[in-house]
Design an enzyme around this catalytic site. Structure first.
Site, PDB file in Angstrom:
ATOM      1  N   SER A   1       0.724  -1.667   0.305  1.00  0.00           N
ATOM      2  CA  SER A   1       0.538  -0.488  -0.457  1.00  0.00           C
ATOM      3  C   SER A   1       1.407   1.222  -0.112  1.00  0.00           C
ATOM      4  O   SER A   1       1.394   0.799   1.158  1.00  0.00           O
ATOM      5  CB  SER A   1      -0.836  -0.146   1.198  1.00  0.00           C
ATOM      6  OG  SER A   1      -1.579  -1.028   1.093  1.00  0.00           O
TER       7      SER A   1
ATOM      8  N   HIS B   1      -3.032  -0.087  -4.881  1.00  0.00           N
ATOM      9  CA  HIS B   1      -2.859  -1.469  -5.288  1.00  0.00           C
ATOM     10  C   HIS B   1      -3.308  -1.209  -7.245  1.00  0.00           C
ATOM     11  O   HIS B   1      -4.309  -0.874  -6.757  1.00  0.00           O
ATOM     12  CB  HIS B   1      -2.773  -2.334  -4.549  1.00  0.00           C
ATOM     13  CG  HIS B   1      -2.781  -2.888  -3.605  1.00  0.00           C
ATOM     14  ND1 HIS B   1      -2.104  -3.025  -2.844  1.00  0.00           N
ATOM     15  CD2 HIS B   1      -3.121  -2.478  -1.958  1.00  0.00           C
ATOM     16  CE1 HIS B   1      -2.238  -3.387  -1.309  1.00  0.00           C
ATOM     17  NE2 HIS B   1      -3.005  -2.212  -1.060  1.00  0.00           N
TER      18      HIS B   1
ATOM     19  N   HIS C   1      -5.017  -9.632  -1.100  1.00  0.00           N
ATOM     20  CA  HIS C   1      -5.789 -10.021   0.026  1.00  0.00           C
ATOM     21  C   HIS C   1      -6.320 -10.845   0.257  1.00  0.00           C
ATOM     22  O   HIS C   1      -7.910 -10.577  -0.081  1.00  0.00           O
ATOM     23  CB  HIS C   1      -5.668  -8.348   0.649  1.00  0.00           C
ATOM     24  CG  HIS C   1      -4.726  -6.973   0.486  1.00  0.00           C
ATOM     25  ND1 HIS C   1      -4.746  -6.336  -0.642  1.00  0.00           N
ATOM     26  CD2 HIS C   1      -4.353  -7.144   1.102  1.00  0.00           C
ATOM     27  CE1 HIS C   1      -3.650  -5.714  -0.603  1.00  0.00           C
ATOM     28  NE2 HIS C   1      -3.244  -5.915   0.730  1.00  0.00           N
TER      29      HIS C   1
ATOM     30  N   TYR D   1      -8.564 -10.533   2.546  1.00  0.00           N
ATOM     31  CA  TYR D   1      -9.893 -10.109   3.320  1.00  0.00           C
ATOM     32  C   TYR D   1     -11.038  -8.913   1.607  1.00  0.00           C
ATOM     33  O   TYR D   1     -11.919  -8.634   2.004  1.00  0.00           O
ATOM     34  CB  TYR D   1      -9.870  -8.599   4.072  1.00  0.00           C
ATOM     35  CG  TYR D   1      -8.999  -7.373   3.602  1.00  0.00           C
ATOM     36  CD1 TYR D   1      -9.358  -6.237   2.579  1.00  0.00           C
ATOM     37  CD2 TYR D   1      -7.709  -7.278   3.849  1.00  0.00           C
ATOM     38  CE1 TYR D   1      -8.500  -5.577   1.835  1.00  0.00           C
ATOM     39  CE2 TYR D   1      -6.473  -6.165   2.881  1.00  0.00           C
ATOM     40  CZ  TYR D   1      -7.129  -4.910   2.300  1.00  0.00           C
ATOM     41  OH  TYR D   1      -6.141  -4.727   1.509  1.00  0.00           O
ATOM     42  N   GLU D   2     -10.448  -9.229   0.802  1.00  0.00           N
ATOM     43  CA  GLU D   2     -11.482  -8.974  -0.638  1.00  0.00           C
ATOM     44  C   GLU D   2     -12.311  -9.995  -1.007  1.00  0.00           C
ATOM     45  O   GLU D   2     -12.998  -9.622  -2.141  1.00  0.00           O
ATOM     46  CB  GLU D   2     -10.074  -9.264  -1.863  1.00  0.00           C
ATOM     47  CG  GLU D   2      -9.510  -7.969  -1.630  1.00  0.00           C
ATOM     48  CD  GLU D   2      -8.212  -7.167  -2.229  1.00  0.00           C
ATOM     49  OE1 GLU D   2      -8.439  -6.667  -3.785  1.00  0.00           O
ATOM     50  OE2 GLU D   2      -6.982  -7.682  -2.183  1.00  0.00           O
TER      51      GLU D   2
ATOM     52  N   ALA E   1       2.367  -2.382   4.661  1.00  0.00           N
ATOM     53  CA  ALA E   1       2.067  -1.474   5.352  1.00  0.00           C
ATOM     54  C   ALA E   1       1.156  -2.016   6.686  1.00  0.00           C
ATOM     55  O   ALA E   1       0.697  -3.385   6.332  1.00  0.00           O
ATOM     56  CB  ALA E   1       0.979  -0.844   4.626  1.00  0.00           C
TER      57      ALA E   1
ATOM     58  N   MET F   1      -2.829  -7.398   7.140  1.00  0.00           N
ATOM     59  CA  MET F   1      -3.086  -7.786   6.185  1.00  0.00           C
ATOM     60  C   MET F   1      -2.831  -8.509   5.732  1.00  0.00           C
ATOM     61  O   MET F   1      -3.796  -9.056   3.874  1.00  0.00           O
ATOM     62  CB  MET F   1      -4.595  -6.798   6.154  1.00  0.00           C
ATOM     63  CG  MET F   1      -4.946  -6.438   7.513  1.00  0.00           C
ATOM     64  SD  MET F   1      -6.741  -4.994   6.924  1.00  0.00           S
ATOM     65  CE  MET F   1      -6.449  -4.405   8.089  1.00  0.00           C
ATOM     66  N   SER F   2      -1.205  -8.527   5.619  1.00  0.00           N
ATOM     67  CA  SER F   2      -0.383  -9.393   4.173  1.00  0.00           C
ATOM     68  C   SER F   2       0.256 -10.227   3.947  1.00  0.00           C
ATOM     69  O   SER F   2       0.844 -10.494   5.689  1.00  0.00           O
ATOM     70  CB  SER F   2      -0.548  -8.564   2.874  1.00  0.00           C
ATOM     71  OG  SER F   2       0.453  -7.459   3.904  1.00  0.00           O
TER      72      SER F   2
ATOM     73  N   ASN G   1       1.328   3.551  11.369  1.00  0.00           N
ATOM     74  CA  ASN G   1       0.244   4.555  12.735  1.00  0.00           C
ATOM     75  C   ASN G   1       0.725   3.453  13.364  1.00  0.00           C
ATOM     76  O   ASN G   1       1.361   2.242  13.181  1.00  0.00           O
ATOM     77  CB  ASN G   1      -1.086   3.769  12.016  1.00  0.00           C
ATOM     78  CG  ASN G   1      -1.455   2.531  11.998  1.00  0.00           C
ATOM     79  OD1 ASN G   1      -1.778   2.423  11.083  1.00  0.00           O
ATOM     80  ND2 ASN G   1      -1.877   1.825  12.985  1.00  0.00           N
TER      81      ASN G   1
ATOM     82  N   HIS H   1      -7.665   4.069   6.004  1.00  0.00           N
ATOM     83  CA  HIS H   1      -6.862   3.389   4.380  1.00  0.00           C
ATOM     84  C   HIS H   1      -6.093   4.812   4.400  1.00  0.00           C
ATOM     85  O   HIS H   1      -4.764   4.038   3.881  1.00  0.00           O
ATOM     86  CB  HIS H   1      -7.929   2.846   4.171  1.00  0.00           C
ATOM     87  CG  HIS H   1      -7.061   2.435   2.639  1.00  0.00           C
ATOM     88  ND1 HIS H   1      -5.890   1.578   2.649  1.00  0.00           N
ATOM     89  CD2 HIS H   1      -6.604   2.472   1.317  1.00  0.00           C
ATOM     90  CE1 HIS H   1      -5.290   0.640   1.912  1.00  0.00           C
ATOM     91  NE2 HIS H   1      -5.963   1.578   0.216  1.00  0.00           N
TER      92      HIS H   1
HETATM   93  N1  HPA Z   1      -3.956  -2.495  11.613  1.00  0.00           N
HETATM   94  C1  HPA Z   1      -3.580  -3.429   9.946  1.00  0.00           C
HETATM   95  N2  HPA Z   1      -3.282  -3.785   9.154  1.00  0.00           N
HETATM   96  C2  HPA Z   1      -2.513  -2.669   8.996  1.00  0.00           C
HETATM   97  C3  HPA Z   1      -2.763  -1.063  10.068  1.00  0.00           C
HETATM   98  C4  HPA Z   1      -2.882  -1.213  11.181  1.00  0.00           C
HETATM   99  O1  HPA Z   1      -3.087  -1.273  12.297  1.00  0.00           O
HETATM  100  N3  HPA Z   1      -2.299  -0.517   9.151  1.00  0.00           N
HETATM  101  C5  HPA Z   1      -1.555  -0.894   8.055  1.00  0.00           C
HETATM  102  N4  HPA Z   1      -1.815  -1.566   7.993  1.00  0.00           N
END
Ligand code: HPA
Length: 275
Positions: A29, A60, A82, A84-85, A112, A210-211, A234, A246
């Site tokens: 990302s 992406h 991903h 989650y898609e 990320a 998440m990847s 973050n 996001h």
């Molecule tokens: N959690 C999960 N996935 C992420 C985060 C997060 O805080 N930041 C960027 N991808």
């Protein structure tokens, strides 16, 4: 899954005859900027490659770039699957096995992630030294293709020790602060609850995303070396006052893209000659 990878590798071979990339990279990302550095790039949209899904997430793009990055021939996946898609974990298999079939020795993931260490700063990079799979799925579930690897592949040293050392050296030479630690993968797409963040810290994780984990499992299964670096976009939920989004991931991903680009180029420069 393997058949799709074989077909996709055939298509790559037709488009760039004789091209043998050494490293296959996935750009996470907001990290697509690295792709701009690929010289003499041949671009193949994912849509042209069997088993490569059209990613649906902003940031992406969904294309494979083949060309020279720094001093190495590389294949860059600009975009990834991903779970989650709605894709099953097995959907990452064709992408990673295609990289293997076109000659990549190393699979290098960028992503990320949210930091679980309260002293981390958004925009810092973290070298992944190990992972925890909490996606409740594994890409190798189903019949095993023995031509790629064993039924029960070990995950010891999944993140190649020599590659980690090169990344540490490159970061220190380039004056880039490189944190390191364990990456925990969740299914997403919801960010974590505060209780989950506390639990993941207790489990020994330093970042959550998440990847990457299913990709590394497939890469290790077929004998590729793996390396991975997160941009900590973050502090994980509840560790700061920031509300996660996001957009924020993309913002800090882009802010850190310059460091990530320099680090990846530094790594490629320091890879010892093939042998
Ligand atoms: N959690 C999960 N996935 C992420 C985060 C997060 O805080 N930041 C960027 N991808």
């Amino acid at each position: 899954m393997s058949e799709q990878a074989r077909k996709a590798a055939g298509i790559v071979a037709q488009r760039v005859p004789g091209f043998t990339p050494r490293v296959g990279l996935t750009l996470g990302s907001g990290l697509g900027a690295l792709a701009d550095q690929v010289e003499n790039a041949t671009v193949i949209p994912f849509g042209d490659l069997p088993g490569f899904p059209e990613p649906s997430v902003a940031g992406h793009q969904g294309r494979l770039l083949l060309g020279r990055l720094g001093c190495q021939d590389v294949a860059c996946l600009q975009g990834r699957v991903h779970l989650y898609e709605g894709h099953p974990p097995q959907a990452v298999v064709p992408l990673v096995r295609t990289l293997k079939l076109i000659g990549c020795e190393t699979y290098f993931a960028t992503n990320a992630a949210g930091a679980l260490d309260p002293d981390a700063q958004p925009g810092q990079l973290m070298l992944i030294t190990d992972h925890i799979n909490l996606q409740f799925g594994n890409p190798l579930v189903g019949p095993n293709d023995d031509q790629f690897g064993p039924r029960f592949p070990p995950m010891d040293g999944a993140y190649d020790a020599e590659h980690q050392a090169l990344l540490r050296t490159a970061a220190s030479d380039l004056g880039i602060e490189l944190r390191e630690g364990v990456y925990l993968a969740t299914l997403g797409p919801s960010f974590e609850s505060h209780a989950e963040v506390r639990a993941f810290g207790l489990l020994g994780a330093n970042a959550v995303g998440m990847s990457t984990v299913p990709e590394v499992i497939v890469a290790r299964h077929c004998g590729m070396r793996a390396a991975a670096v997160s941009v900590l976009t973050n502090l994980a939920a509840g560790l700061s006052d920031m509300v996660l989004s996001h957009e924020q991931t993309l913002h800090y991903g882009q802010a850190a893209a310059a460091d990530m680009t320099r680090l990846v180029l530094g790594f490629l420069e320091r890879l010892p000659a093939k042998g």
